[in-house]
Design an enzyme around this catalytic site. Structure first.
Site, PDB file in Angstrom:
ATOM      1  N   ASP A   1      32.136 -26.433-107.176  1.00  0.00           N
ATOM      2  CA  ASP A   1      32.563 -26.334-105.850  1.00  0.00           C
ATOM      3  C   ASP A   1      33.241 -27.524-105.548  1.00  0.00           C
ATOM      4  O   ASP A   1      33.238 -28.612-106.142  1.00  0.00           O
ATOM      5  CB  ASP A   1      31.243 -26.018-104.925  1.00  0.00           C
TER       6      ASP A   1
ATOM      7  N   ASP B   1      26.732 -27.621-103.886  1.00  0.00           N
ATOM      8  CA  ASP B   1      25.787 -28.337-103.212  1.00  0.00           C
ATOM      9  C   ASP B   1      25.067 -27.675-102.060  1.00  0.00           C
ATOM     10  O   ASP B   1      24.326 -28.477-101.220  1.00  0.00           O
ATOM     11  CB  ASP B   1      26.556 -29.635-102.372  1.00  0.00           C
TER      12      ASP B   1
END
EC number: 3.1.3.18
Length: 218
Positions: free
Chosen positions: A7, A167
């Site tokens: 990400d 995250d």
């Protein structure tokens, strides 16, 4: 070697300050009150269309098609002008990427941020060459947590074993839906407690990441 998909926002880069600034610049053009950094950070994770929808809803507006499109265009004008003015790479992230690259890992990016802005950020920080594939939020009809973007990024690596690094709740749900092992960075834009997010390993500093990924291969 296997592949790893990252990400971007809240995982490799702390981009909330630039997103916050662009939102407030767009609002200032119409004389609206600004949002705090903490408020905008809570809106990050599902891509620009959802970010703008949340901004408008927080102002008590109904984000209809015309209004939403107008606000999104103004936000993107300000954001794309310089998406790294206030953004920083998380400590140890570049070193971890270069270490993995030197070991032969194939590396991809899967983000809900638009492709052009994602590529520009990686380029501005001098790490674009480390990525074999980039899937942005406008590359497919679906966005995370739909697993399609992550599956596309993993397929681009042509590796049998791929690990996803993210995250947030969105990243955890995406990895689970795609059936991939998930390494959770605990210092990003997560809202829920760590134990509420499905994960196979976690780390608080990118110095720990190469060893964690090797452990997840075992």
């Amino acid at each position: 070697m296997p592949g790893v998909v990252f990400d971007l926002d809240g995982t490799l880069v702390h981009s909330a300050p630039d997103i916050h600034a662009a939102v407030n610049r767009a609002l200032a053009e119409e004389g609206a009150e600004p949002f705090s950094l903490a408020e905008i950070t809570r809106f990050i994770g599902n891509g620009v269309p959802v970010l703008i929808k949340r901004v408008l809803a927080a102002r008590g507006e109904t984000p209809d098609g015309h209004r939403h499109a107008e606000m999104q265009d103004r936000f993107m004008k300000h954001y794309e002008a310089d998406p790294t003015a206030l953004t920083s790479v998380y400590p140890g992230a570049e070193a971890a990427l270069r270490h993995l690259h030197s070991e032969g890992w194939r590396i991809a990016l899967c983000t809900n941020k638009p492709y052009a802005a994602s590529r520009q950020i990686l380029s501005n920080f001098g790490i674009l060459d480390l990525f074999d594939a980039i899937v942005g939020g406008d590359c497919l009809p679906q966005r995370k947590p739909d697993p399609a973007p992550l599956r596309a990024a993993a397929a681009a690596l042509t590796e049998e074993v791929v690990i996803y690094v993210g995250d947030s709740e969105v990243d955890a749900a995406t990895a689970e839906a795609a059936g991939l092992r998930f390494a959770l960075f605990t210092e990003g834009y997560r809202h829920a407690p760590v134990h509420d997010l499905p994960h196979h390993g976690l780390f608080s500093h990118h110095d720990e990441l190469p060893d964690l990924l090797r452990h997840l291969l075992a």
